[in-house]
Design an enzyme around this catalytic site. Structure first.
Site, PDB file in Angstrom:
ATOM      1  N   ASP A 127       0.796 -10.013   8.341  1.00 12.14           N
ATOM      2  CA  ASP A 127       2.086  -9.584   8.856  1.00 12.14           C
ATOM      3  C   ASP A 127       3.154 -10.445   8.169  1.00 12.14           C
ATOM      4  O   ASP A 127       3.172 -11.670   8.341  1.00 12.14           O
ATOM      5  CB  ASP A 127       2.137  -9.782  10.373  1.00 12.14           C
ATOM      6  CG  ASP A 127       3.403  -9.199  11.005  1.00 12.14           C
ATOM      7  OD1 ASP A 127       4.434  -9.115  10.314  1.00 12.14           O
ATOM      8  OD2 ASP A 127       3.353  -8.847  12.199  1.00 12.14           O
ATOM      9  N   CYS A 156      11.604   5.275   1.529  1.00  7.59           N
ATOM     10  CA  CYS A 156      11.423   6.693   1.182  1.00  7.59           C
ATOM     11  C   CYS A 156      11.956   7.552   2.337  1.00  7.59           C
ATOM     12  O   CYS A 156      11.248   8.369   2.913  1.00  7.59           O
ATOM     13  CB  CYS A 156       9.969   7.011   0.878  1.00  7.59           C
ATOM     14  SG  CYS A 156       8.796   6.568   2.182  1.00  7.59           S
ATOM     15  N   ASP A 215       9.391  -2.269  -0.265  1.00  9.81           N
ATOM     16  CA  ASP A 215       9.385  -0.846   0.091  1.00  9.81           C
ATOM     17  C   ASP A 215       9.115  -0.809   1.591  1.00  9.81           C
ATOM     18  O   ASP A 215       7.975  -0.776   2.032  1.00  9.81           O
ATOM     19  CB  ASP A 215       8.304  -0.106  -0.703  1.00  9.81           C
ATOM     20  CG  ASP A 215       8.357   1.401  -0.519  1.00  9.81           C
ATOM     21  OD1 ASP A 215       9.161   1.865   0.312  1.00  9.81           O
ATOM     22  OD2 ASP A 215       7.588   2.122  -1.176  1.00  9.81           O
ATOM     23  N   LYS A 264       3.374   0.897  -6.855  1.00 10.96           N
ATOM     24  CA  LYS A 264       4.330  -0.085  -7.369  1.00 10.96           C
ATOM     25  C   LYS A 264       3.621  -1.365  -7.812  1.00 10.96           C
ATOM     26  O   LYS A 264       4.017  -1.995  -8.799  1.00 10.96           O
ATOM     27  CB  LYS A 264       5.393  -0.366  -6.310  1.00 10.96           C
ATOM     28  CG  LYS A 264       6.201   0.866  -5.917  1.00 10.96           C
ATOM     29  CD  LYS A 264       7.179   0.577  -4.796  1.00 10.96           C
ATOM     30  CE  LYS A 264       7.927   1.821  -4.350  1.00 10.96           C
ATOM     31  NZ  LYS A 264       7.047   2.825  -3.711  1.00 10.96           N
ATOM     32  N   GLY A 276      -0.003   1.323  -3.279  1.00 10.01           N
ATOM     33  CA  GLY A 276      -0.235   0.501  -4.446  1.00 10.01           C
ATOM     34  C   GLY A 276       0.349   0.955  -5.762  1.00 10.01           C
ATOM     35  O   GLY A 276       0.178   0.261  -6.774  1.00 10.01           O
ATOM     36  N   ALA A 286       0.835  -1.207   0.000  1.00  7.70           N
ATOM     37  CA  ALA A 286       0.000   0.000   0.000  1.00  7.70           C
ATOM     38  C   ALA A 286       0.873   1.262   0.000  1.00  7.70           C
ATOM     39  O   ALA A 286       1.959   1.251   0.581  1.00  7.70           O
ATOM     40  CB  ALA A 286      -0.917  -0.014   1.225  1.00  7.70           C
TER      41      ALA A 286
END
Length: 432
Positions: free
Chosen positions: A291, A360, A307, A250, A248, A246
């Site tokens: 998870d 990021c 990510d 990518k 989303g 999420a």
């Protein structure tokens, strides 16, 4: 619902949001839905624009406000003045409207209503601020927990350049479902085609009203955020896991390339957004809410994109509420999660398969360290030279031969980009 011609409802919502962010460090993403729920779309956009303007320029606004105060006001009063100042000095709202709203907001709150005369006097004085003098004030500084480690890495001058970019409203970046249509959609959207293939609109506008959105031709994704998926070089039929998928963007990139995508995320609510975007764009992926530290796939993957959860410090230009978050007090828990996810992803990779790890973040701790720790622990994993198909990677984007390191001041003349770290790992084939 009757239209609020005065804009007071939007200002009340902006005040509620600004108070939650500055008072408790609550992320805007977690509190804005409730605060904006009763507003019509135009009011909602107005409230969001106002609170983001106040947060991006908060140091400058406080400097102007404090020049007209003899003692520090309560936080609620300061936030009312911040909003009024942001309206006048950033958003070009007529002074009489901003001053009147500041007074009305003050009178409506029992804790500060006795300060309505102060609100009127200070807001009026702020309205007299010279625009050039305001623009010449230093931009908002990143908090010390971000600024210090980044400055040690890249120097004070570069940090100041990043802060200058973060004070600007960011443009809107777009990823196309079909990159071959870039010229057509750049014209339709009045956008620039960036060197990486993303489209960029200088004036964002209402996203859902732009050409091609409802038809699923494109989705919003920062140009920097679009690069890690391209590093995987997805191809039709490849079995790819998008780990921590999420919101989303990518996942959509990988699916648009024809890959067989599994999108996994811890949050069912955030996966709902991925599902909505897949439906809008006509793309498909298997969605898994779990998870990753406990889940396991039925079979290894050809490629994995991780990510990882992080401080998100590379996205301050889009999320100016982040400096108020409490994460900076201790990064250790999130670093442990990153390490655990990276180890799990390596387990699920086929021999010869590739894993792109990215965050990021502009914090050094969230880049090379988890990768170095994994490589030290596992002889079957190796880092490979940096390559992004179709892109000539500038030297300024490289951190050594294998790693992508992007900072928000890159493309400053175009509006900057998100800060990112990314690298590609490969699982060795036994016997090599």
């Amino acid at each position: 619902m009757p239209k609020d011609e005065t804009g007071l409802a939007a200002r009340r919502a902006a005040l509620a949001l600004l108070s939650k962010v500055t008072g408790s460090g609550a992320p805007l993403s977690e509190v804005q839905d409730e605060a904006l729920a009763r507003l019509d779309p135009a009011e909602r956009a107005r409230a969001q624009s106002l609170v983001l303007a106040a947060l991006r320029h908060i140091d400058r606004l406080d400097s102007v406000i404090d020049a007209h105060l003899t003692k520090a006001p309560p936080l609620k009063m300061r936030n009312i003045l911040r909003l009024a100042a942001a309206e006048m000095l950033v958003l070009d709202v007529p002074p009489h409207a901003a001053v009147d709203s500041a007074v009305r907001l003050t009178r409506a709150d029992r804790k500060v209503q006795h300060l309505s005369k102060l609100a009127n006097a200070v807001a009026r004085r702020v309205s007299e601020t010279d625009a050039d003098a305001f623009a010449a004030l230093p931009p908002t500084r990143m908090p010390a927990w971000i600024r210090k480690p980044v400055q040690r890495q890249i120097g004070a001058e570069r940090v100041e350049a990043i802060e200058a970019v973060q004070s600007q409203r960011p443009p809107l970046d777009i990823t196309l479902r079909d990159p071959a249509t870039a010229t057509q959609w750049a014209a339709e959207l009045e956008a620039e085609i960036l060197p990486t293939g993303s489209l960029r609109r200088a004036r964002p506008g209402q996203v859902s009203a732009l050409p091609g959105y409802a038809e699923g031709v494109w989705w919003v994704q920062d140009a920097a955020a679009a690069l890690p998926a391209r590093m995987l070089a997805p191809a039709p039929g490849m079995r790819i896991l998008d780990l921590c998928a999420a919101p989303g963007g990518k996942t959509l990139q990988l699916a648009a390339a024809g890959a067989d995508v599994t999108a996994l995320d811890l949050s069912p609510a955030r996966l709902k957004r991925v599902e909505e975007n897949l439906s809008r764009t006509g793309l498909s992926a298997a969605l898994v809410a779990a998870d990753a530290r406990e889940w396991a796939p039925d079979a290894p993957f050809d490629a994995i994109l991780l990510d990882a959860p992080c401080s998100a410090t590379g996205t301050l230009r889009r999320h100016p509420d982040l400096p108020f978050a409490r994460i900076g007090q201790d990064l250790r828990p999130i670093l442990q999660v990153q390490a655990a996810l990276l180890a799990r992803a390596a387990d699920w990779l086929k021999p010869g398969g590739r894993l792109v790890y990215c965050t990021c973040s502009i914090l050094p701790a969230e880049g090379p360290k988890p990768v170095a720790d994994l490589l030290a622990a596992r002889e079957d994993m190796q880092e490979v030279p940096l390559a992004i198909p179709g892109i000539d990677i500038p030297d300024s984007w490289r951190d050594g031969a294998a790693r992508l390191r992007l900072y928000p001041d890159l493309w400053a003349d175009r509006g900057g980009m998100d800060g990112f770290f990314a690298t590609t790992l490969e699982k060795r084939v036994t016997g090599r």
